[in-house]
Design a protein around this motif. Structure first.
Motif, mmCIF file in Angstrom:
data_model
loop_
_atom_site.group_PDB
_atom_site.id
_atom_site.type_symbol
_atom_site.label_atom_id
_atom_site.label_comp_id
_atom_site.label_asym_id
_atom_site.label_seq_id
_atom_site.Cartn_x
_atom_site.Cartn_y
_atom_site.Cartn_z
ATOM 1 N N ASN A 276 0.793 -1.220 0.000
ATOM 2 C CA ASN A 276 0.000 0.000 0.000
ATOM 3 C C ASN A 276 0.832 1.280 0.000
ATOM 4 N N TYR A 277 2.136 1.157 -0.159
ATOM 5 C CA TYR A 277 2.978 2.347 -0.152
ATOM 6 C C TYR A 277 2.972 3.002 -1.532
ATOM 7 N N GLY A 278 2.493 4.242 -1.589
ATOM 8 C CA GLY A 278 2.547 5.005 -2.827
ATOM 9 C C GLY A 278 1.532 4.599 -3.874
ATOM 10 N N ARG A 279 0.531 3.790 -3.501
ATOM 11 C CA ARG A 279 -0.484 3.399 -4.483
ATOM 12 C C ARG A 279 -1.361 4.590 -4.853
ATOM 13 N N THR A 280 -1.919 4.522 -6.042
ATOM 14 C CA THR A 280 -2.827 5.561 -6.521
ATOM 15 C C THR A 280 -4.262 5.066 -6.396
ATOM 16 N N VAL A 281 -5.058 5.828 -5.667
ATOM 17 C CA VAL A 281 -6.473 5.489 -5.455
ATOM 18 C C VAL A 281 -7.318 6.510 -6.202
ATOM 19 N N GLY A 282 -8.212 6.023 -7.039
ATOM 20 C CA GLY A 282 -9.126 6.889 -7.773
ATOM 21 C C GLY A 282 -10.507 6.851 -7.170
ATOM 22 N N ILE A 283 -11.052 8.010 -6.858
ATOM 23 C CA ILE A 283 -12.398 8.120 -6.300
ATOM 24 C C ILE A 283 -13.316 8.657 -7.385
ATOM 25 N N LEU A 284 -14.332 7.868 -7.724
ATOM 26 C CA LEU A 284 -15.312 8.299 -8.718
ATOM 27 C C LEU A 284 -16.516 8.877 -7.990
ATOM 28 N N SER A 285 -16.567 10.193 -7.937
ATOM 29 C CA SER A 285 -17.650 10.984 -7.355
ATOM 30 C C SER A 285 -17.357 11.372 -5.907
ATOM 31 N N ALA A 286 -17.378 12.680 -5.696
ATOM 32 C CA ALA A 286 -17.221 13.230 -4.346
ATOM 33 C C ALA A 286 -18.584 13.322 -3.680
ATOM 34 N N SER A 287 -19.257 12.187 -3.620
ATOM 35 C CA SER A 287 -20.518 12.099 -2.904
ATOM 36 C C SER A 287 -20.227 12.191 -1.413
ATOM 37 N N MET A 288 -21.261 12.094 -0.607
ATOM 38 C CA MET A 288 -21.069 12.103 0.835
ATOM 39 C C MET A 288 -20.126 10.980 1.252
ATOM 40 N N ILE A 289 -20.319 9.798 0.662
ATOM 41 C CA ILE A 289 -19.452 8.664 0.986
ATOM 42 C C ILE A 289 -18.059 8.886 0.401
ATOM 43 N N GLY A 290 -18.006 9.340 -0.851
ATOM 44 C CA GLY A 290 -16.709 9.581 -1.476
ATOM 45 C C GLY A 290 -15.856 10.556 -0.685
ATOM 46 N N ARG A 291 -16.465 11.606 -0.176
ATOM 47 C CA ARG A 291 -15.723 12.595 0.618
ATOM 48 C C ARG A 291 -15.219 11.994 1.925
ATOM 49 N N ARG A 292 -16.031 11.144 2.540
ATOM 50 C CA ARG A 292 -15.596 10.502 3.777
ATOM 51 C C ARG A 292 -14.444 9.533 3.503
ATOM 52 N N VAL A 293 -14.488 8.834 2.379
ATOM 53 C CA VAL A 293 -13.370 7.960 2.012
ATOM 54 C C VAL A 293 -12.093 8.782 1.847
ATOM 55 N N ILE A 294 -12.193 9.898 1.164
ATOM 56 C CA ILE A 294 -11.032 10.777 0.978
ATOM 57 C C ILE A 294 -10.473 11.202 2.330
ATOM 58 N N GLU A 295 -11.345 11.559 3.238
ATOM 59 C CA GLU A 295 -10.913 11.984 4.577
ATOM 60 C C GLU A 295 -10.198 10.851 5.303
ATOM 61 N N LEU A 296 -10.754 9.642 5.230
ATOM 62 C CA LEU A 296 -10.158 8.510 5.941
ATOM 63 C C LEU A 296 -8.846 8.048 5.325
ATOM 64 N N LEU A 297 -8.627 8.360 4.051
ATOM 65 C CA LEU A 297 -7.388 7.949 3.379
ATOM 66 C C LEU A 297 -6.205 8.862 3.702
ATOM 67 N N ARG A 298 -6.457 10.011 4.293
ATOM 68 C CA ARG A 298 -5.385 11.005 4.490
ATOM 69 C C ARG A 298 -4.177 10.495 5.272
ATOM 70 N N PRO A 299 -4.352 9.656 6.296
ATOM 71 C CA PRO A 299 -3.157 9.212 7.039
ATOM 72 C C PRO A 299 -2.262 8.245 6.267
ATOM 73 N N TYR A 300 -2.739 7.723 5.140
ATOM 74 C CA TYR A 300 -2.003 6.680 4.427
ATOM 75 C C TYR A 300 -1.169 7.268 3.296
ATOM 76 N N ASP A 301 -0.210 6.474 2.864
ATOM 77 C CA ASP A 301 0.698 6.920 1.798
ATOM 78 C C ASP A 301 0.100 6.614 0.432
ATOM 79 N N PHE A 302 -1.012 7.263 0.142
ATOM 80 C CA PHE A 302 -1.679 7.104 -1.129
ATOM 81 C C PHE A 302 -1.662 8.426 -1.889
ATOM 82 N N HIS A 303 -1.691 8.298 -3.210
ATOM 83 C CA HIS A 303 -1.952 9.452 -4.076
ATOM 84 C C HIS A 303 -3.397 9.320 -4.521
#
Length: 338
Positions: free
Chosen positions: A156-183
């Motif tokens: 999981n180091y440096g992986r690229t995660v794509g979020i399709l749609s900044a829905s309510m759930i999508g935004r929460r996923v983005i928030e929860l991903l912040r501590p990890y080493d993802f792009h």
């Protein structure tokens, strides 16, 4: 309306939904902020009992299985002014007549988004380590894999995660991903570059999202414009061994194209939703060991129902005090909501 007002309130949902979500503690809490009709759950607005109850209610606390609040139901509820929904989407029971009458609507979509986002982040992390596949192999062989010989695509180091749609759930996923080493990439045509920057993500077109992500997580509501949005061309463009996660609705994906890609071992998938639900017993996706299908469990279940009930109590209390809903559903936003 003043703080002492206790609006006449009734439950309207399937009886099993009421049993699951509205515990005795939640009933007591609702009764402290509203004048709750006792021992009553309305699951059919056409009965004599229902029409008697509807005659003087100001607020309905609704849930899964609530009948449509159509013109006939509203005619029986002349004092109805607000609906507090204990689940996410209100499309099943809030009708055009409700909006025309000016009924205020609240939804627990924000509360229901939390476990879906948690499930998504868990699957992103587990798929990066190929946990499901490696656990299955470990079970079959009873010996460790050659871990020093693993592909550098594992992890999981440096992986690229794509979020399709900044829905309510999508935004929460983005928030929860912040501590990890993802792009983190985001495609959402309704999000400006400035807002994407504030979210901490890189805005991209949908083709770039699919072509450049190690994981694509779908959070797009099923609307006429999004049916089949993730089509054959996008799936074919995904990186080899990339992961497609869908917790939205099955029909957002071209399921036949995904099946072909999974059978060819070009992509992996985690599907909490399919089209239809449940897939027929002979569907080839069941046999793909690089696809994990879960039974639409990402949303609120078990003790998580308590969060939905708590939000409903808070919303009823706010409305009764004249403060308005913290989680209103706006008529003008319906075209973008699940």
């Amino acid at each position: 309306m003043n703080g002492s007002h206790r609006p006449r309130t009734a439950l309207a949902m399937a009886r099993d939904a009421a049993t699951a979500v509205i515990t005795s503690e939640a009933l007591a809490a609702l009764g402290r902020v509203g004048d709750l009709v006792p021992d009553t759950v309305l699951d059919d607005f056409t009965t004599e009992r229902a029409r008697s109850v509807l005659g003087d209610v100001e607020v309905l606390v609704t849930g899964w299985g609530c009948p449509p609040l159509d013109a006939a139901a509203l005619a029986a509820a002349p004092r109805l002014r607000a609906v507090v929904h204990t689940a996410g989407s209100v499309r099943g029971h809030i009708t055009q007549e409700c909006w025309e009458r000016g009924i205020e609507v609240s939804s627990a979509a924000a509360a229901n988004a939390l476990p879906v986002a948690e499930y998504t982040v868990a699957m992103i992390l587990l798929s990066g380590k190929q946990v499901v596949e490696r656990a299955r192999e470990f079970h079959d062989t009873r010996r460790r894999d050659e871990w020093l010989g693993l592909s550098r695509g594992v992890g999981n180091y440096g992986r690229t995660v794509g979020i399709l749609s900044a829905s309510m759930i999508g935004r929460r996923v983005i928030e929860l991903l912040r501590p990890y080493d993802f792009h983190v990439l985001l495609h959402d045509p309704y999000v400006s570059d400035e807002e994407a920057k504030a979210l901490g993500v890189q805005p991209v077109g949908i083709a770039e999202l699919f072509a450049n992500s190690d994981v694509v997580s779908v959070h797009t509501p099923l609307l006429p414009a999004t049916r089949g949005l993730v089509g054959r061309e996008l799936i074919a463009s995904m990186r080899h061994d990339a992961v497609l996660i869908n917790t939205a609705r099955g029909a957002v994906l071209d399921q036949d194209a995904l099946t072909e890609a999974a059978q060819a071992r070009r992509v992996r998938a985690v599907l909490d939703v399919t089209d239809p639900e449940v897939l027929p017993p002979g569907h080839p996706l069941w046999e793909c060991d690089n696809v994990m299908i879960t039974p639409h469990l990402a949303g609120s279940q078990g003790n998580e129902w308590g969060r939905l009930a708590d939000l409903a109590v808070t919303e009823l209390g706010r409305w009764a005090a004249g403060d308005g809903f913290a989680h209103p559903v706006r008529r003008e936003r319906l075209a973008y909501l699940a």
